[in-house]
Write a protein that holds these residues in place. Structure first.
Motif, short mmCIF file in Angstrom:
data_model
loop_
_atom_site.label_atom_id
_atom_site.label_comp_id
_atom_site.label_asym_id
_atom_site.label_seq_id
_atom_site.Cartn_x
_atom_site.Cartn_y
_atom_site.Cartn_z
N CYS A 12 22.35 10.17 11.77
CA CYS A 12 21.92 11.57 11.80
C CYS A 12 22.48 12.25 13.05
N ILE A 13 23.12 13.41 12.86
CA ILE A 13 23.67 14.13 14.02
C ILE A 13 22.77 15.30 14.44
N LEU A 14 21.57 15.30 13.90
CA LEU A 14 20.54 16.29 14.28
C LEU A 14 20.98 17.73 14.04
N CYS A 15 21.75 17.96 12.97
CA CYS A 15 22.23 19.32 12.73
C CYS A 15 21.12 20.24 12.22
N GLY A 16 20.12 19.68 11.62
CA GLY A 16 18.97 20.47 11.18
C GLY A 16 19.12 21.12 9.82
N LYS A 17 20.24 20.88 9.13
CA LYS A 17 20.44 21.54 7.83
C LYS A 17 19.35 21.13 6.83
N CYS A 18 18.98 19.86 6.86
CA CYS A 18 17.98 19.37 5.90
C CYS A 18 16.63 20.05 6.12
N ARG A 36 13.93 14.81 8.53
CA ARG A 36 14.42 14.11 9.71
C ARG A 36 13.36 13.13 10.24
N CYS A 74 23.29 17.21 3.46
CA CYS A 74 23.58 16.40 4.66
C CYS A 74 25.04 15.96 4.71
N GLN A 76 26.27 13.88 6.67
CA GLN A 76 26.35 12.47 7.07
C GLN A 76 25.94 11.51 5.95
N GLN A 78 23.04 11.16 4.64
CA GLN A 78 21.69 10.61 4.79
C GLN A 78 20.90 10.82 3.48
S1 SF4 Z 1 21.17 17.21 7.46
FE1 SF4 Z 1 21.64 14.99 7.81
S2 SF4 Z 1 22.64 14.94 9.82
FE2 SF4 Z 1 21.64 16.95 9.65
S3 SF4 Z 1 19.59 16.66 10.61
FE3 SF4 Z 1 19.34 16.27 8.40
S4 SF4 Z 1 19.61 14.03 8.19
FE4 SF4 Z 1 20.45 14.59 10.19
#
Ligand code: SF4
Ligand code: SF4
Length: 380
Positions: A12-18, A36, A74, A76, A78
């Motif tokens: 997870c790159i902590l982008c916050g999209k989810c 997250r 996501c 990544q 995830q």
């Molecule tokens: S969208 Fe994916 S990469 Fe971005 S915060 Fe959520 S789990 Fe992490």
């Protein structure tokens, strides 16, 4: 970390999209229910599935609607609903917890449960649960919608083509009118519908953590398609379609691609039929976009085209709150999600959708003045 769990986990790159798309987080405002936090919790627990207590398993089951919206955005890869399902499956007491919950919460699950009960394959109906599930499965809801779309002209696109129809458990066992409407449309299109031996798509069981049983169903369904000569497979349930599209047990990558290519949403096949709208049609129709239908959502495209200005409301970010196993574990958390959905549809007096799970949930929670049905019910 077991393979089955680790295949759903990524960095997870902590982008916050989810966080922006999770309907549970949006409806409750509780960050610990967001994707997250769940992925963090899953990762800790996945290091040692044996540490999961019955309480942890119940908590996990109550944390996710399984809508898949976070996975879709996501970058990544995830897969939070996949992680949650894998952890459910890895937990030794989870199955007994699940069945105990069916028994103890049956009353609260009454109406949606009546549909869901019919989806449980025979071999899971233990002696103790069998009678209750049968009774619930018999409660099939109202009389359905009055049709108001009459097909007048059929294109030749599929004339003479050999095709399979994947009707899904709800249409096969509960909503026979959907199956009949689909067969009439395919007959009008001139398709040659082959006999099939399909079983449940398995997506409900997969989400609940029964990966092996779901895998066996996938193998059986792919074998049916293979034996029929790998023809197109028409599908009219968004959840079934998503479940079929996620199959991963093929002889080769080429066959996998062929399978993906063969899946045909029925709403795509009927898009070019000319329909006449009769006078009994509602002027205020809403459409519920199922989470599993993805961005393209062919049912929505078809209904916009067929209904024109009569389609006055649509959901987009809102989940119906059916929630699969979550409905068993934490029904209270699905309610705010469901309320947001009805809020978006408040101006409609009829709501259509194309997912059997969403329709079970929406039928059970609709305001008195609102009729709910599959879009196939509108076609006479
Ligand atoms: S969208 Fe994916 S990469 Fe971005 S915060 Fe959520 S789990 Fe992490
Ligand atoms: S699957 Fe849906 S409910 Fe579950 S964490 Fe992802 S977006 Fe939220």
């Amino acid at each position: 970390m077991s393979d089955r769990i680790s295949q759903h986990a990524s960095h997870c790159i902590l982008c916050g999209k989810c966080l922006q798309v999770c309907p549970l987080l949006r409806a409750t405002g509780r960050e610990e229910l967001g994707p997250r936090s769940k992925s963090d919790l899953c990762r800790v627990l996945a290091e040692d599935p044996g540490r999961l207590s019955e309480v942890d398993a119940a908590r996990l089951a109550g944390l996710c609607l399984g809508c898949g919206r976070c996975r879709e955005v996501c970058s990544q890869g995830q897969d939070v609903p996949g992680l949650v399902a894998a952890l459910r499956g890895a937990h030794p007491n989870f199955r007994s917890w699940l069945w105990k919950t069916w028994l103890t919460r049956a009353r609260q699950l009454w109406s949606p449960g009546s549909k869901a009960a019919g989806l449980i394959p025979e071999r899971f109906r233990t002696e103790k649960l069998g009678p209750m599930l049968k009774m619930l499965a018999g409660m099939t809801g109202g009389p359905g919608l009055d049709p108001f779309l009459t097909p007048k002209t059929f294109p030749d696109t599929y004339r003479g083509e050999r095709m399979l129809l994947f009707a899904g458990c709800t249409a096969n066992y509960v909503q026979g009118r959907w199956l009949m409407a689909a067969l009439r449309l395919l007959d009008g299109l001139g398709a040659d519908i082959l006999p099939d031996g399909f079983v449940c798509c398995g997506s409900g069981l997969k989400g609940a953590g029964f990966a092996d049983e779901a895998g066996a169903m996938a193998e059986r369904n792919v074998a049916v398609w293979r034996e029929a000569g790998r023809p197109r497979v028409a599908v009219f349930c968004a959840s079934c379609l998503a479940g079929l599209a996620a199959y991963d047990r093929f002889e080769s990558d080429e066959e996998r691609a062929q399978w993906a290519e063969s899946l045909l949403p029925l709403s795509v096949a009927v898009r070019d039929i000319g329909f006449v709208i009769s006078d009994n049609a509602s002027e205020r129709i809403g459409y519920h976009h199922p989470c599993h239908a993805g961005k393209g959502d062919p049912d929505r495209v078809f209904l916009r085209h067929a209904l024109g200005d009569r389609l006055i409301a649509e959901t987009d970010r809102e989940c119906c709150g059916f929630g699969g196993v979550m409905r068993l574990a934490a029904p209270g958390l699905t309610e705010p999600v469901n309320r947001q959905c009805w809020d978006a549809l408040r101006d409609a007096d009829m709501v259509l959708s194309g997912c059997s799970a969403c329709l079970a949930q929406l039928s059970a929670t609709a305001p008195d003045r609102v009729k709910v049905g599959h879009w196939l019910e509108t076609i006479g």
